[in-house]
Design a protein around this motif. Structure first.
Motif, PDB file in Angstrom:
ATOM      1  N   ARG A  67       0.822  -1.204   0.000  1.00 41.31           N
ATOM      2  CA  ARG A  67       0.000   0.000   0.000  1.00 41.31           C
ATOM      3  C   ARG A  67       0.859   1.259   0.000  1.00 41.31           C
ATOM      4  O   ARG A  67       0.501   2.271  -0.613  1.00 41.31           O
ATOM      5  CB  ARG A  67      -0.906  -0.013   1.241  1.00 41.31           C
ATOM      6  CG  ARG A  67      -1.775   1.215   1.412  1.00 41.31           C
ATOM      7  CD  ARG A  67      -2.825   1.344   0.340  1.00 41.31           C
ATOM      8  NE  ARG A  67      -3.715   0.183   0.287  1.00 41.31           N
ATOM      9  CZ  ARG A  67      -4.698   0.036  -0.573  1.00 41.31           C
ATOM     10  NH1 ARG A  67      -4.905   0.967  -1.498  1.00 41.31           N
ATOM     11  NH2 ARG A  67      -5.459  -1.041  -0.561  1.00 41.31           N
ATOM     12  N   ALA A  68       2.008   1.215   0.653  1.00 40.94           N
ATOM     13  CA  ALA A  68       2.878   2.389   0.742  1.00 40.94           C
ATOM     14  C   ALA A  68       4.298   1.938   1.038  1.00 40.94           C
ATOM     15  O   ALA A  68       4.528   0.840   1.553  1.00 40.94           O
ATOM     16  CB  ALA A  68       2.385   3.345   1.823  1.00 40.94           C
ATOM     17  N   TYR A  94       2.256   6.231  -2.016  1.00 44.65           N
ATOM     18  CA  TYR A  94       1.072   5.759  -1.298  1.00 44.65           C
ATOM     19  C   TYR A  94      -0.013   5.460  -2.322  1.00 44.65           C
ATOM     20  O   TYR A  94      -0.362   6.332  -3.128  1.00 44.65           O
ATOM     21  CB  TYR A  94       0.583   6.815  -0.309  1.00 44.65           C
ATOM     22  CG  TYR A  94      -0.665   6.386   0.442  1.00 44.65           C
ATOM     23  CD1 TYR A  94      -0.590   5.504   1.521  1.00 44.65           C
ATOM     24  CD2 TYR A  94      -1.920   6.853   0.049  1.00 44.65           C
ATOM     25  CE1 TYR A  94      -1.733   5.099   2.192  1.00 44.65           C
ATOM     26  CE2 TYR A  94      -3.067   6.454   0.724  1.00 44.65           C
ATOM     27  CZ  TYR A  94      -2.967   5.574   1.792  1.00 44.65           C
ATOM     28  OH  TYR A  94      -4.093   5.170   2.449  1.00 44.65           O
ATOM     29  N   ARG A  95      -0.530   4.244  -2.312  1.00 46.77           N
ATOM     30  CA  ARG A  95      -1.595   3.873  -3.241  1.00 46.77           C
ATOM     31  C   ARG A  95      -2.942   4.326  -2.703  1.00 46.77           C
ATOM     32  O   ARG A  95      -3.288   4.064  -1.561  1.00 46.77           O
ATOM     33  CB  ARG A  95      -1.605   2.364  -3.486  1.00 46.77           C
ATOM     34  CG  ARG A  95      -0.460   1.904  -4.373  1.00 46.77           C
ATOM     35  CD  ARG A  95      -0.739   0.563  -5.023  1.00 46.77           C
ATOM     36  NE  ARG A  95      -0.909  -0.503  -4.052  1.00 46.77           N
ATOM     37  CZ  ARG A  95      -2.042  -1.171  -3.865  1.00 46.77           C
ATOM     38  NH1 ARG A  95      -3.117  -0.869  -4.562  1.00 46.77           N
ATOM     39  NH2 ARG A  95      -2.104  -2.144  -2.969  1.00 46.77           N
ATOM     40  N   ASP A  98      -7.444   1.120  -5.214  1.00 47.79           N
ATOM     41  CA  ASP A  98      -6.837   0.024  -5.970  1.00 47.79           C
ATOM     42  C   ASP A  98      -6.282   0.455  -7.321  1.00 47.79           C
ATOM     43  O   ASP A  98      -5.648  -0.353  -8.010  1.00 47.79           O
ATOM     44  CB  ASP A  98      -7.873  -1.082  -6.204  1.00 47.79           C
ATOM     45  CG  ASP A  98      -8.325  -1.728  -4.902  1.00 47.79           C
ATOM     46  OD1 ASP A  98      -7.475  -1.821  -3.984  1.00 47.79           O
ATOM     47  OD2 ASP A  98      -9.500  -2.114  -4.799  1.00 47.79           O
ATOM     48  N   ALA A 101      -2.128   6.175  -7.397  1.00 46.70           N
ATOM     49  CA  ALA A 101      -1.090   6.361  -6.378  1.00 46.70           C
ATOM     50  C   ALA A 101      -0.515   7.763  -6.476  1.00 46.70           C
ATOM     51  O   ALA A 101      -0.504   8.379  -7.548  1.00 46.70           O
ATOM     52  CB  ALA A 101       0.024   5.330  -6.562  1.00 46.70           C
ATOM     53  N   ASP A 377       8.669  -1.156   3.889  1.00 50.96           N
ATOM     54  CA  ASP A 377       7.307  -1.490   3.488  1.00 50.96           C
ATOM     55  C   ASP A 377       6.388  -1.082   4.638  1.00 50.96           C
ATOM     56  O   ASP A 377       6.418  -1.681   5.709  1.00 50.96           O
ATOM     57  CB  ASP A 377       7.194  -2.995   3.201  1.00 50.96           C
ATOM     58  CG  ASP A 377       5.837  -3.383   2.649  1.00 50.96           C
ATOM     59  OD1 ASP A 377       4.839  -2.762   3.043  1.00 50.96           O
ATOM     60  OD2 ASP A 377       5.782  -4.317   1.824  1.00 50.96           O
ATOM     61  N   ASP A 379       3.247  -1.404   4.997  1.00 53.18           N
ATOM     62  CA  ASP A 379       2.298  -2.461   5.370  1.00 53.18           C
ATOM     63  C   ASP A 379       2.915  -3.388   6.403  1.00 53.18           C
ATOM     64  O   ASP A 379       2.282  -3.764   7.394  1.00 53.18           O
ATOM     65  CB  ASP A 379       1.886  -3.274   4.138  1.00 53.18           C
ATOM     66  CG  ASP A 379       0.874  -2.530   3.272  1.00 53.18           C
ATOM     67  OD1 ASP A 379       0.341  -1.513   3.746  1.00 53.18           O
ATOM     68  OD2 ASP A 379       0.618  -2.976   2.145  1.00 53.18           O
ATOM     69  N   LYS A 389      -4.816  -5.398   8.949  1.00 62.64           N
ATOM     70  CA  LYS A 389      -4.450  -5.134   7.572  1.00 62.64           C
ATOM     71  C   LYS A 389      -5.683  -4.850   6.737  1.00 62.64           C
ATOM     72  O   LYS A 389      -6.708  -5.486   6.902  1.00 62.64           O
ATOM     73  CB  LYS A 389      -3.701  -6.334   6.981  1.00 62.64           C
ATOM     74  CG  LYS A 389      -3.089  -6.049   5.627  1.00 62.64           C
ATOM     75  CD  LYS A 389      -2.242  -7.232   5.183  1.00 62.64           C
ATOM     76  CE  LYS A 389      -1.573  -6.943   3.854  1.00 62.64           C
ATOM     77  NZ  LYS A 389      -0.759  -8.062   3.403  1.00 62.64           N
ATOM     78  N   ARG A 390      -5.538  -3.859   5.861  1.00 59.18           N
ATOM     79  CA  ARG A 390      -6.679  -3.500   5.015  1.00 59.18           C
ATOM     80  C   ARG A 390      -6.998  -4.610   4.014  1.00 59.18           C
ATOM     81  O   ARG A 390      -6.119  -5.265   3.525  1.00 59.18           O
ATOM     82  CB  ARG A 390      -6.388  -2.208   4.243  1.00 59.18           C
ATOM     83  CG  ARG A 390      -6.290  -0.999   5.167  1.00 59.18           C
ATOM     84  CD  ARG A 390      -6.060   0.259   4.346  1.00 59.18           C
ATOM     85  NE  ARG A 390      -5.919   1.417   5.186  1.00 59.18           N
ATOM     86  CZ  ARG A 390      -5.694   2.645   4.727  1.00 59.18           C
ATOM     87  NH1 ARG A 390      -5.632   2.865   3.434  1.00 59.18           N
ATOM     88  NH2 ARG A 390      -5.573   3.656   5.540  1.00 59.18           N
TER      89      ARG A 390
END
Length: 390
Positions: A67-68, A94-95, A98, A101, A377, A379, A389-390
């Motif tokens: 994600r980032a 950063y995304r 979906d 970014a 990372d 995440d 976690k998303r």
């Protein structure tokens, strides 16, 4: 007659092969910042997305799994000549959802400490700045937005501010150089079956540093910044569940006019006027189109302005990486020819990459150049602290 033909041919060959590199201002913007691409011969337009994609192709970020992320890179530059020239680079992304970014990077290039010669050594009057120490540097900051337009294709745009402080004696007529630039990038990513193996295929295009010229004042003529076109292709071949091999190739060309050469029957005054007309008076956008057909040696020299890089990466379980590459530049355009090697170790939270340059041309100051990149990372860091976690 035969002698005349031979003489004409020799002169034509001399025009084509004479040393005539394409020159720009803020050349530090052309230095590869990260260790992964540095170990692959400086390819990156179409390689698999990573945290340092901002320099090579920001359109790759929507395809990142994380994600980032944040990466810090450090390069001791020209170590064979001096010990205090360095390039530091920070990049992150950063995304958003979906499909898109945002990303940014900050680059700082220092030329170390420079002690000015004393004017009295050359018979001039003593100046208050005689013997003083200055610290010239260049920096840039940029931000980009990228979005997937389909499941296989994405585009990105970026904006950049460039600052160059190479002088020491500022007055009303002189000041640090400043420029603004933009990037346009595209990335295509797909998979195909080779036997019973699902292989990856990538194409990338990045036109970077489309923008204003840079001037330090005191001179009506400004320098071109390194506007650049990079085309890349990447193939990924899995041997099994844990082992994968990737092959990437980039072609790179500066979209800047070639500085005119003086003709044999041209007076200095006529040559100065022609340089002003054909180089300094050309706008940055016109210079992009002019760069494809202005080489004195014609089509052959235009092709020599294209730098080619190739890299091979071995990936074990997305944890351990070995890399090798080669970078080629024509002898009359800079003669930067070198082999690169690198390795990487990636964990769920951080990654560490390093690369090394082996010059294949004699007395190349780039020989023994090392790069280091430490990535994070976000995440993995979030999971470490037990967040959902998303």
């Amino acid at each position: 007659m035969l002698l005349a033909i031979a003489t004409t041919g020799a002169m034509a060959e001399d025009v084509e092969d004479r040393y005539n590199p394409v020159t720009t201002g803020v050349i530090s913007m052309s230095i590869a910042p990260d260790a992964r691409s540095g170990g692959l011969g400086e390819v990156g337009a179409a390689t698999e997305p990573d945290i340092s994609s901002q320099y090579w192709n920001p359109a790759k970020y929507p395809f990142c799994i994380a994600r980032a992320g944040l990466a810090i890179s450090y390069t001791p530059w020209l170590r064979k000549l001096v010990s205090d020239i360095n390039l530091a680079n920070v990049a992150g992304f950063y995304r958003i959802g979906d499909y898109s970014a945002i990303s940014a990077s900050l680059r700082y290039f220092t030329l170390g400490e420079v002690t000015l010669a004393t004017a009295s050594d050359y018979g001039y009057s003593v100046s208050p700045m005689d013997g003083m120490t200055i610290r010239p540097y260049e920096l840039s900051a940029d931000v980009a937005y990228s979005r997937m337009l389909s499941q296989k294709f994405s585009m990105g745009v970026g904006l950049r501010f460039i600052f160059s402080d190479l002088q020491y004696d500022y007055s009303a007529e002189s000041s640090p150089g400043k420029a603004f630039a933009a990037d346009i990038a595209m990335y295509y990513n797909d998979y195909f079956m080779l036997g019973n193996r699902e292989c990856g295929f990538g194409l990338g295009v990045n036109i970077s540093n489309i923008g204003s010229k840079i001037s330090y004042g005191g001179d009506e003529n400004a320098d071109f910044i390194p506007t650049n076109l990079r085309l890349g292709i990447n193939f990924s071949f899995p041997f099994n569940e844990y082992n994968r091999l990737s092959l990437a190739v980039d072609a790179n060309k500066l979209l800047v006019p070639t500085y005119p050469r003086q003709g044999g029957d041209e007076t200095p005054e006529d040559y100065t006027q022609r340089v002003q007309r054909e180089y300094y008076d050309v706008s940055p956008i016109s210079g992009i189109f002019k760069s494809f057909h202005d080489a004195p040696g014609g089509f052959k020299e235009e092709m020599q302005e294209i730098q080619v890089s190739a890299g091979l990466e071995y990936n074990y379980n997305d944890r351990f990486f070995l890399r090798a590459g080669y970078h080629h530049e024509a002898a009359n355009k800079g003669n930067r020819k070198y082999i690169t090697a690198g390795a990487g170790f990636h964990m769920s939270i951080f990654s560490l990459d390093a690369s090394y340059v082996f010059s294949t041309s004699q007395s190349n100051p780039l020989d023994q150049t090392m790069r280091f990149t430490l990535g994070f990372d976000l995440d993995g860091i979030r999971d470490l602290f037990g967040k959902k976690k998303r």
